[in-house]
Design a protein around this motif. Structure first.
Motif, PDB file in Angstrom:
ATOM      1  N   SER A 192      -0.193  -1.777  -8.032  1.00  0.00           N
ATOM      2  CA  SER A 192      -0.406  -1.740  -6.577  1.00  0.00           C
ATOM      3  C   SER A 192       0.091  -3.019  -5.914  1.00  0.00           C
ATOM      4  CB  SER A 192      -1.890  -1.530  -6.269  1.00  0.00           C
ATOM      5  OG  SER A 192      -2.678  -2.618  -6.747  1.00  0.00           O
ATOM      6  N   LEU A 193      -0.043  -4.150  -6.588  1.00  0.00           N
ATOM      7  CA  LEU A 193       0.451  -5.407  -6.025  1.00  0.00           C
ATOM      8  C   LEU A 193       1.968  -5.392  -5.942  1.00  0.00           C
ATOM      9  CD1 LEU A 193      -0.041  -8.327  -5.064  1.00  0.00           C
ATOM     10  CD2 LEU A 193       0.095  -9.036  -7.472  1.00  0.00           C
ATOM     11  N   GLU A 194       2.621  -4.961  -7.008  1.00  0.00           N
ATOM     12  CA  GLU A 194       4.087  -4.924  -7.002  1.00  0.00           C
ATOM     13  C   GLU A 194       4.597  -3.984  -5.910  1.00  0.00           C
ATOM     14  OE1 GLU A 194       4.942  -5.841 -11.743  1.00  0.00           O
ATOM     15  OE2 GLU A 194       4.990  -3.792 -10.966  1.00  0.00           O
ATOM     16  N   HIS A 195       3.920  -2.842  -5.719  1.00  0.00           N
ATOM     17  CA  HIS A 195       4.338  -1.889  -4.685  1.00  0.00           C
ATOM     18  C   HIS A 195       4.203  -2.509  -3.299  1.00  0.00           C
ATOM     19  CE1 HIS A 195       5.072   1.950  -2.749  1.00  0.00           C
ATOM     20  NE2 HIS A 195       3.930   1.835  -2.068  1.00  0.00           N
ATOM     21  N   MET A 196       3.081  -3.208  -3.046  1.00  0.00           N
ATOM     22  CA  MET A 196       2.872  -3.843  -1.745  1.00  0.00           C
ATOM     23  C   MET A 196       3.903  -4.937  -1.500  1.00  0.00           C
ATOM     24  SD  MET A 196       1.672  -6.750  -0.130  1.00  0.00           S
ATOM     25  CE  MET A 196       0.685  -7.564  -1.396  1.00  0.00           C
TER      26      MET A 196
END
Length: 566
Positions: A550-554
């Motif tokens: 989720s961090l990489e996507h954001m």
């Protein structure tokens, strides 16, 4: 009663008092013997002696502390002269002196700590405000902290002596700023006299204290004049950083640990050199074959060194217990036991750093001429940032600290280490400052994280570091507010519920203060937090616990992916 009989009676009373005091003040005296002496002093209306015995009474049965022994010696000498003369005037004429001794002992607050044999021993303590009584403090928060924190008498004396040494003849020009946890008190001060560093080192090392340049959010030119003096504090139970080296469990006093991080085990000696401190040989063979591993930066006076471990367990309170035989053979004569019954050998800072040399390059003796020491306006209150690895030992500099001062690099942790570091991938007192987390250039990507959960803060910090960010992490809105001005920040991650601010108002305040275009991410627990973020106009969110995906996507959607240009 004739004169002879009267004199004989007075002599008997004097001898009886002396005998009672001899028994009451002997090593290992019983409470009954002490009570008998107090009763005799009261019956004879020797008020000064009674007051002094009252002040000594708390230590009956636990051995006389060093601070009490001078008063006991004085009473015993008076008792011997009283018995020899057959009169009580020795005590009645010294009422004022005995009252003064009683008052001095009464001013000391005593804490009791268990010894290795399980017997409580008394530790004399005084408030930090007493040690800093005539020195200016930066704000009411520092003053309140000084009133709350208690130090052992030697630690208080060492703190004051160190501040006097490095403050020079004129004393500090800037108010002192204080920060503390349950293990250490840090005093941010001004270095005016470099010649005072070595004697300050000596007094602080004697009480397991330390000193070093304060961190800065930007490179400085010239001498680092802002320093931090650290001393251990008195708390209910001693706190330790628990770690493992192979089969050896070690407990390092928490006040001796300045920083924790992951580092490469390849070319470890070469990695340690640019970080400003040598690498210590492990006390037991390391078992892990990982490429990266946790290291601790230890401090004692001006000395610094890195200690490698296989695993950082946790920061825990513990009590003294019987030593571990196999550890005694390594020179570790103390041990502590945690609440779950696990025993750790204590690695004292003095033992660990015994072979580490003092920095060979220190600031010159007179940083500021005495005639120019005019007090400048007090600096505004600032959020506390912990001490960076020592900056005074760069071997290439013959007489002073180089400028700019380069902080030690952080080696990015490997992807599969999420169970390795637990709570202590960051230093226990405060969070890594910008210059501690390797702001390598003005173009480096920097992230500011505000999260009150220690575990969530640690793991989000590590995930961001793996994405190439230098991270400053705080836990309160007041600290966040103070750090916003230390930009530029390329990413702001803010928990919707902080201890001193929350919800929509918190997010609006951060959004309004942040430079236009700075990505603001709300860290959410539930739908109520999501609603608050929506009302505040914050569209970027991460649900806790934050996952790497989720961090990489954001970050990708915000144009901040690892390979993006700052």
């Amino acid at each position: 009663m004739n004169a002879a009989a009267d004199r004989e009676s007075r002599q008997a009373i004097a001898r009886g008092l002396a005998a009672a005091l001899d028994a009451a003040l002997a090593p290992g005296a019983s409470s009954q013997e002490f009570a008998a002496a107090r009763e005799v002093a009261s019956l004879l209306e020797l008020d000064g002696l009674s007051h002094l015995l009252d002040a000594i009474a708390p230590h009956v049965g636990s051995g006389w502390p060093a601070e009490v022994e001078p008063a006991i010696g004085r009473v015993l000498r008076m008792a011997a002269r009283c018995a020899a003369a057959g009169e009580l005037e020795e005590f009645s004429d010294a009422e004022r002196e005995l009252d003064s001794l009683a008052e001095q002992l009464g001013d000391i607050e005593w804490h009791h700590a268990p010894s290795q044999a399980g017997v409580a021993s008394a530790i004399p303590t005084i408030g930090a405000h007493a040690a800093l009584a005539d020195l200016p403090l930066a704000d009411e928060a520092s003053a309140a902290l000084a009133r709350r924190v208690r130090l052992s008498s030697p630690a208080a004396a060492a703190l004051r002596a160190a501040l006097d040494w490095i403050g020079g003849e004129s004393g500090p020009r800037w108010p002192l700023s204080l920060e503390a946890d349950d293990s250490a008190l840090d005093v941010r001060c001004e270095l005016l006299d470099g010649a005072g560093l070595r004697p300050a080192h000596e007094v602080l090392a004697a009480v397991e204290g330390s000193l070093g340049p304060a961190p800065s959010s930007a490179p400085q030119s010239g001498i680092r004049r802002e320093w931090i003096v650290r001393v251990p504090v008195i708390s209910g139970r001693a706190n330790f950083i628990m770690l493992e080296q192979g089969d050896l469990r070690l407990a390092v006093p928490a006040h001796a640990v300045l920083r924790m991080q992951l580092a490469s085990r390849v070319n470890a000696e070469a990695d340690a050199a640019p970080r400003g401190a040598p690498l210590l040989a492990p006390l037991a063979p390391l078992a892990s074959a990982r490429a990266d591993g946790p290291v601790l930066l230890l401090a004692l006076g001006l000395k610094r060194a890195w200690l490698r471990t296989d695993r950082l367990v946790w920061r825990l309170p513990a009590e003294e217990c019987a030593p571990i035989p196999e550890a005694v053979a390594l020179g570790l004569a103390r041990a502590v036991i945690t609440e779950d019954g696990t025993v750790y050998a204590v690695a004292d800072p003095g033992t660990l750093l015994a072979g580490v040399a003092l920095p060979d390059s220190l600031p010159p003796p007179a940083l500021i001429p005495a005639r120019s020491r005019v007090a400048p306006p007090a600096p505004p209150p600032r959020a506390f940032t912990p001490e960076a690895p020592v900056q005074v030992s760069a071997p290439a500099e013959p007489a002073h600290v180089s400028a700019p001062v380069a902080p030690p690099p952080v080696i990015a942790p490997v992807a599969n280490d999420t169970e390795e570091l637990d709570e202590h991938s960051v230093r226990p007192l405060g969070e890594p400052a910008p210059d501690q987390v390797a702001v390598a250039s003005l173009g480096a990507r920097r992230a500011l994280v505000a999260e009150d959960s220690f575990t969530a803060r640690v793991f989000l910090t590590r995930l961001l570091e793996q994405q190439g960010f230098e991270v400053l992490a705080v836990e309160r809105a007041a600290e966040l507010d103070a750090c916003l001005s230390r930009g530029p920040w390329h990413l702001l991650c803010v928990d919707v519920e902080l201890p001193d601010a929350r919800g929509e108002a918190l997010l609006r305040s951060v959004r309004d203060r942040a430079p236009a275009g700075t990505p603001l991410v709300a860290l959410l627990r539930d739908e109520e937090d999501a609603a608050a973020a929506s009302r505040a106009g914050v569209s970027r969110t991460l649900r806790k616990p934050v996952s790497r995906e989720s961090l990489e996507h954001m970050l990708a959607r915000a144009g901040l992916a690892r390979d993006a240009k700052p």
